[in-house]
Design an enzyme around this catalytic site. Structure first.
Site, mmCIF file in Angstrom:
data_model
loop_
_atom_site.group_PDB
_atom_site.id
_atom_site.type_symbol
_atom_site.label_atom_id
_atom_site.label_comp_id
_atom_site.label_asym_id
_atom_site.label_seq_id
_atom_site.Cartn_x
_atom_site.Cartn_y
_atom_site.Cartn_z
ATOM 1 N N GLN A 51 -43.744 52.843 22.155
ATOM 2 C CA GLN A 51 -43.622 51.496 21.610
ATOM 3 C C GLN A 51 -44.453 50.605 22.517
ATOM 4 O OE1 GLN A 51 -39.349 52.015 21.826
ATOM 5 N NE2 GLN A 51 -39.211 51.290 19.716
ATOM 6 N N HIS A 62 -43.083 48.669 30.544
ATOM 7 C CA HIS A 62 -44.033 49.601 31.153
ATOM 8 C C HIS A 62 -44.267 50.741 30.175
ATOM 9 C CE1 HIS A 62 -41.121 52.794 32.191
ATOM 10 N NE2 HIS A 62 -40.293 51.805 32.416
ATOM 11 N N HIS A 64 -44.403 54.154 28.563
ATOM 12 C CA HIS A 64 -43.680 55.416 28.684
ATOM 13 C C HIS A 64 -43.663 56.100 27.328
ATOM 14 C CE1 HIS A 64 -40.703 52.296 27.736
ATOM 15 N NE2 HIS A 64 -40.031 53.232 27.075
ATOM 16 N N HIS A 66 -41.524 58.458 24.838
ATOM 17 C CA HIS A 66 -40.216 59.023 24.528
ATOM 18 C C HIS A 66 -40.440 60.469 24.102
ATOM 19 C CE1 HIS A 66 -38.143 55.088 24.306
ATOM 20 N NE2 HIS A 66 -39.351 54.668 23.989
#
Length: 122
Positions: A51, A62, A64, A66
């Site tokens: 996202q 930040h 990342h 998933h």
């Protein structure tokens, strides 16, 4: 099914701000983590999701990825996975808010989890 996140050592707010090497490292790491978690959880698939920015649902500022092991029927409608990701993002943001009370895990709980993942990623 648990959700995992893969992130960089350097804190970067948006995906476009990653260097080429960081982009490559992030996806290669997500690929390797996903493959091991799929086996570990006896899953049949993996959802990888990013996202990128607040309007995309990013609540933790930040980059990342998933990583979510998946099984047949884990969601009634497959796209419900994105609602689950949104909920996990909000939970994580709350956990990171130091003004909110939270219950720390015990040393034993953390040691048990660390030992499981150490064996998985060795």
């Amino acid at each position: 099914m648990p959700e995992y996140q893969v992130c960089l050592e350097r804190e970067v707010k948006r995906f476009a701000d990653l260097s080429s090497d960081e982009t490559s490292d992030l996806w290669i790491t997500a690929k390797e983590v996903g493959a091991r978690l799929e086996q570990y959880h006896k899953a049949s698939s993996i959802t990888f999701a990013i996202q990128d920015g607040p309007q995309a649902g990013q609540t933790v500022p930040h980059v990342h990825i998933h990583v979510i092991p998946r099984r047949t029927g884990d969601f009634e409608k497959n796209d419900e996975i994105y609602d689950a990701i949104d909920m996990k993002e909000r939970e994580l943001k709350e956990k990171l808010d130091l003004d909110i009370e939270r219950k720390d895990r015990t040393m034993e709980e953390m040691a048990h989890e660390a030992n499981e993942y150490r064996a998985l990623f060795s």
